[in-house]
Design an enzyme around this catalytic site. Structure first.
Site, short mmCIF file in Angstrom:
data_model
loop_
_atom_site.label_atom_id
_atom_site.label_comp_id
_atom_site.label_asym_id
_atom_site.label_seq_id
_atom_site.Cartn_x
_atom_site.Cartn_y
_atom_site.Cartn_z
N GLU A 291 49.98 -57.36 -46.86
CA GLU A 291 48.65 -56.91 -47.26
C GLU A 291 48.46 -55.41 -46.99
OE1 GLU A 291 46.42 -59.35 -44.57
OE2 GLU A 291 46.48 -61.08 -45.88
N GLY A 293 46.97 -51.83 -47.31
CA GLY A 293 45.73 -51.25 -47.82
C GLY A 293 45.88 -49.74 -47.90
N ARG A 331 36.41 -40.82 -40.42
CA ARG A 331 37.56 -41.17 -39.58
C ARG A 331 37.85 -40.18 -38.45
NH1 ARG A 331 42.15 -41.60 -40.91
NH2 ARG A 331 42.70 -43.42 -39.67
N CYS A 362 23.23 -34.00 -38.83
CA CYS A 362 22.55 -33.50 -37.64
C CYS A 362 23.15 -34.15 -36.41
CB CYS A 362 21.08 -33.88 -37.74
SG CYS A 362 20.07 -32.45 -37.83
N GLU A 363 24.38 -33.79 -36.11
CA GLU A 363 25.08 -34.44 -35.00
C GLU A 363 26.31 -33.59 -34.67
OE1 GLU A 363 25.18 -38.62 -35.18
OE2 GLU A 363 27.06 -38.80 -34.12
N1 LLP Z 1 45.21 -57.19 -43.50
C1 LLP Z 1 44.29 -57.37 -42.53
C2 LLP Z 1 44.01 -58.72 -42.06
C3 LLP Z 1 43.61 -56.27 -41.99
O1 LLP Z 1 42.72 -56.46 -41.04
C4 LLP Z 1 43.89 -54.97 -42.48
C5 LLP Z 1 43.20 -53.81 -41.95
C6 LLP Z 1 44.85 -54.84 -43.50
C7 LLP Z 1 45.49 -55.97 -43.98
C8 LLP Z 1 45.21 -53.52 -44.09
O2 LLP Z 1 45.75 -52.64 -43.16
P1 LLP Z 1 46.32 -51.22 -43.67
O3 LLP Z 1 47.54 -51.50 -44.51
O4 LLP Z 1 45.25 -50.56 -44.47
O5 LLP Z 1 46.62 -50.50 -42.42
N2 LLP Z 1 39.13 -48.31 -40.57
C9 LLP Z 1 40.41 -48.10 -39.93
C10 LLP Z 1 41.43 -49.11 -40.38
C11 LLP Z 1 41.00 -50.52 -40.10
C12 LLP Z 1 41.98 -51.52 -40.64
C13 LLP Z 1 41.42 -52.87 -40.56
N3 LLP Z 1 42.27 -53.90 -41.08
C14 LLP Z 1 40.90 -46.69 -40.23
O6 LLP Z 1 40.21 -45.97 -40.95
O7 LLP Z 1 41.92 -46.27 -39.71
#
Ligand code: LLP
Length: 433
Positions: A291, A293, A331, A362-363
């Site tokens: 998975e 992302g 981030r 404003c932070e």
């Molecule tokens: N699968 C599950 C169950 C997940 O919880 C996540 C990400 C992914 C796949 C995808 O992970 P990736 O390939 O994108 O690393 N907001 C944070 C990242 C949080 C990721 C949460 N889960 C950031 O901006 O670094």
């Protein structure tokens, strides 16, 4: 450019994305502006699919984790490339459905899915629901009985892996809100209950160890730990579960020091671990799901900002204030994440100095990058922030009542708006007198 082959510098010294001049794009669509390279995004999808073919003989599924960036155009594009989609909320599920992604190719996640979300998943025939806890398991069983559907499920397991990444984005260790713990026997008990649930088809296990991870080893380790559990399940119940979902988490380059291994290497090494294990234990080779992302959309994105003031504080630092903020790029404020910045119209020049790029909220903590090298910039110039395709738009807010920026997809057929800029009217749309 180190981030993506689809970023370049033209004869005017301007940064280009997919061959289009970012300075012109900013004139045309305004700032702040999210840009996405269609080719980079498609290339990333293809790399994963090819690796799935090469290392697992196609017996697997690459499901894009849409939490990284979810909008109709991106869901459609990823589905066109033959990927599945991981969704974590009614909103993401709704978007995937609106984009026409078939239910069978969807995976629903979440540590606290509401009954409404589960009902939506059953209604749309979501291929796999990743069950997080026993309350959910029992609720889904009851709901499935009422609808006469028998959903495929995976159980989320915490494999006890502590991957080296920011603590907020680390999820595989025992002290995590996600999934069933392995060490305590909780996972095995849940498997037995799931196998006994007549209305549910337990297909396999899921884990996700964290995000923005550069080492291959934690992924191989997680795969082995999960397979060990699958083998214990076979011994205890006689059932060899057919599917293993190893989650996402592969790191991408944000700054030149980041040196991610090609995704195909992750895939190759992990597949070797899986094949070795299955050979040693005579365990049937599972259908493997991953998975990714961030690594699908992250490097495809660039955000353009217009510089307002440049404030030099002698002996302290220089603040370059831009027309965006932590509301569209959270981030750095959240995770102290590093980024690369370029003066879009002077991208070919060497950086003149080290500056701090400040947002307009404003932070004091609203900074996009601290002590970053940047070419000379003056008020009115454009600053480009690289690798912003993942977890920027999807985490954007209206803090300080700032409208969210537009997003433009730059592809072979030119550029087009895929998310329109929010208006001030949008901001008060849900307000009641
Ligand atoms: N699968 C599950 C169950 C997940 O919880 C996540 C990400 C992914 C796949 C995808 O992970 P990736 O390939 O994108 O690393 N907001 C944070 C990242 C949080 C990721 C949460 N889960 C950031 O901006 O670094």
């Amino acid at each position: 450019m180190f981030v993506s082959p689809h970023l370049d510098i033209n004869s005017l010294g301007h940064l280009t994305i997919g061959g289009e001049d970012t300075v012109e794009l900013a004139e045309r669509y305004g700032t702040p502006l999210y840009l996405m390279s269609e080719e980079e995004l498609r290339d990333n999808c293809r790399q994963y699919r090819r690796s799935m073919e090469e290392f697992y003989g196609g017996r697997g599924l690459v499901a894009y984790a849409s939490k990284a960036l979810c909008c109709k155009a991106v869901c459609r594009l990823v589905a066109e490339e033959g990927l599945g989609l991981d969704v974590v909320s009614a909103g993401e599920l709704y978007t995937a459905r609106a984009a026409g992604v078939p239910g069978k190719r969807l995976i629903l996640h979440g540590n606290n899915k509401t009954p409404d979300e589960l009902a939506m998943a059953l209604d749309y025939g979501v291929g796999r629901i990743v069950v997080d806890n026993l309350t959910e398991l029992r609720l889904l069983d009851t709901m499935a009985a009422a609808t006469g559907k028998r959903p495929g499920i995976l159980l989320r397991v915490k494999p006890g892996i502590d991957a080296h990444t920011h603590s907020f984005i680390r999820t595989g260790q025992i002290d995590s809100k996600f999934g069933f713990a392995l060490e305590t026997g909780e996972a095995m008990a849940a498997v037995k209950e799931a196998l006994a649930a007549k209305e549910l088809e337990l297909r396999g296990l899921h884990c996700h160890i964290g995000s923005q991870i550069f080492d291959i080893q934690p992924f191989c380790h997680a795969a082995r730990v999960m397979l060990e559990l699958m083998d214990s399940i076979r011994r205890a119940t006689g059932t060899a579960l057919p599917e293993l979902d190893l989650g996402g988490g592969f790191g991408i380059p944000y700054i030149p020091d980041n040196d991610p291994v090609p995704y195909s290497r992750y895939m190759e090494e992990v597949s070797r671990t899986v094949k070795e294990f299955c050979g040693e234990r005579d365990f049937p080779m599972p259908f493997v799901i991953i998975e990714p992302g961030r690594s699908i959309v992250g490097t495809a994105g660039v955000t353009l900002y217009r510089v307002g003031g440049v404030k030099e504080i002698p002996g302290v630092r220089t603040y370059v204030s831009v027309d965006g903020s932590m509301a569209d790029a959270p981030r750095h404020a959240l995770y102290q994440a590093d980024y690369t910045f370029l003066a879009a119209a002077r991208a070919g020049q060497p950086p003149a100095r080290v500056v701090t790029v400040a947002g307009k909220c404003c932070e004091s903590g609203d900074l996009l990058g601290e002590n970053v090298p940047l070419q000379p910039v003056a008020p009115g110039d454009l600053v480009a922030m690289l690798s912003t395709g993942a977890y920027h738009y999807s985490m954007a807010s209206n803090y300080n009542r700032i409208p969210r920026p537009a997003m433009v997809l730059v592809g072979e057929k030119g550029h087009r708006l895929i998310i329109r800029r929010e208006t001030l009217e949008d901001l008060v749309r849900n307000d009641l007198d």
